[in-house]
Design a protein around this motif. Structure first.
Motif, mmCIF file in Angstrom:
data_model
loop_
_atom_site.group_PDB
_atom_site.id
_atom_site.type_symbol
_atom_site.label_atom_id
_atom_site.label_comp_id
_atom_site.label_asym_id
_atom_site.label_seq_id
_atom_site.Cartn_x
_atom_site.Cartn_y
_atom_site.Cartn_z
ATOM 1 N N ARG A 1 2.612 1.655 -3.411
ATOM 2 C CA ARG A 1 1.709 2.175 -4.458
ATOM 3 C C ARG A 1 1.523 3.677 -4.327
ATOM 4 N NH1 ARG A 1 -2.509 -1.303 -7.203
ATOM 5 N NH2 ARG A 1 -3.316 0.790 -7.445
ATOM 6 N N ALA A 2 1.420 4.157 -3.109
ATOM 7 C CA ALA A 2 1.260 5.594 -2.894
ATOM 8 C C ALA A 2 2.489 6.368 -3.365
ATOM 9 C CB ALA A 2 0.993 5.879 -1.416
ATOM 10 N N ARG B 1 0.835 -1.211 0.000
ATOM 11 C CA ARG B 1 0.000 0.000 0.000
ATOM 12 C C ARG B 1 0.868 1.259 0.000
ATOM 13 N NH1 ARG B 1 -3.091 -3.211 3.424
ATOM 14 N NH2 ARG B 1 -2.097 -2.324 5.266
ATOM 15 N N ARG B 2 1.874 1.271 0.846
ATOM 16 C CA ARG B 2 2.757 2.433 0.910
ATOM 17 C C ARG B 2 3.535 2.583 -0.394
ATOM 18 N NH1 ARG B 2 5.944 4.228 6.140
ATOM 19 N NH2 ARG B 2 3.784 4.555 6.683
#
Length: 106
Positions: free
Chosen positions: A75-76, A72-73
């Protein structure tokens, strides 16, 4: 005499690439250490985070959560998480949870 650690996490930062190599057991007690190492690499703006799992003997849902959190991190930050040498215990966890497709697995 202190007990041997059940997880050792080695981290190498090389320009836009990072390599994290956990060795041992990833569970409720050790997953926070792995999560911190993964996030630390992404904090240094690694474009590709490679995780070599060849030495992982056990991984439960807490380990999977650490990988998903890093993804998730990443992708950000427009970064990529690549899992290498995935042992059967981790492959089964990815398959059973339907999360294998979320990672590049080599």
């Amino acid at each position: 005499m202190p007990a041997d650690p059940i997880l050792i996490v080695d981290t190498v930062l090389a320009g836009p690439f990072a390599l994290v190599t956990p060795a041992g057991e990833i569970d409720v007690d050790t997953a926070p250490d792995l999560r911190r190492a993964l996030h630390r690499c992404l904090h240094h703006r690694s474009a590709e985070l490679h995780v070599d799992l060849y030495a992982v003997r056990f991984c439960d849902c807490r380990g999977l959560d650490a990988f998903l959190s890093a993804r998730r991190r990443a992708r950000a930050l427009d970064a990529l998480v690549v899992l290498h040498e995935v042992p059967p215990i981790v492959a089964e966890l990815l398959d059973v949870t339907g999360t294998r497709h979320l990672f590049t697995v080599l």
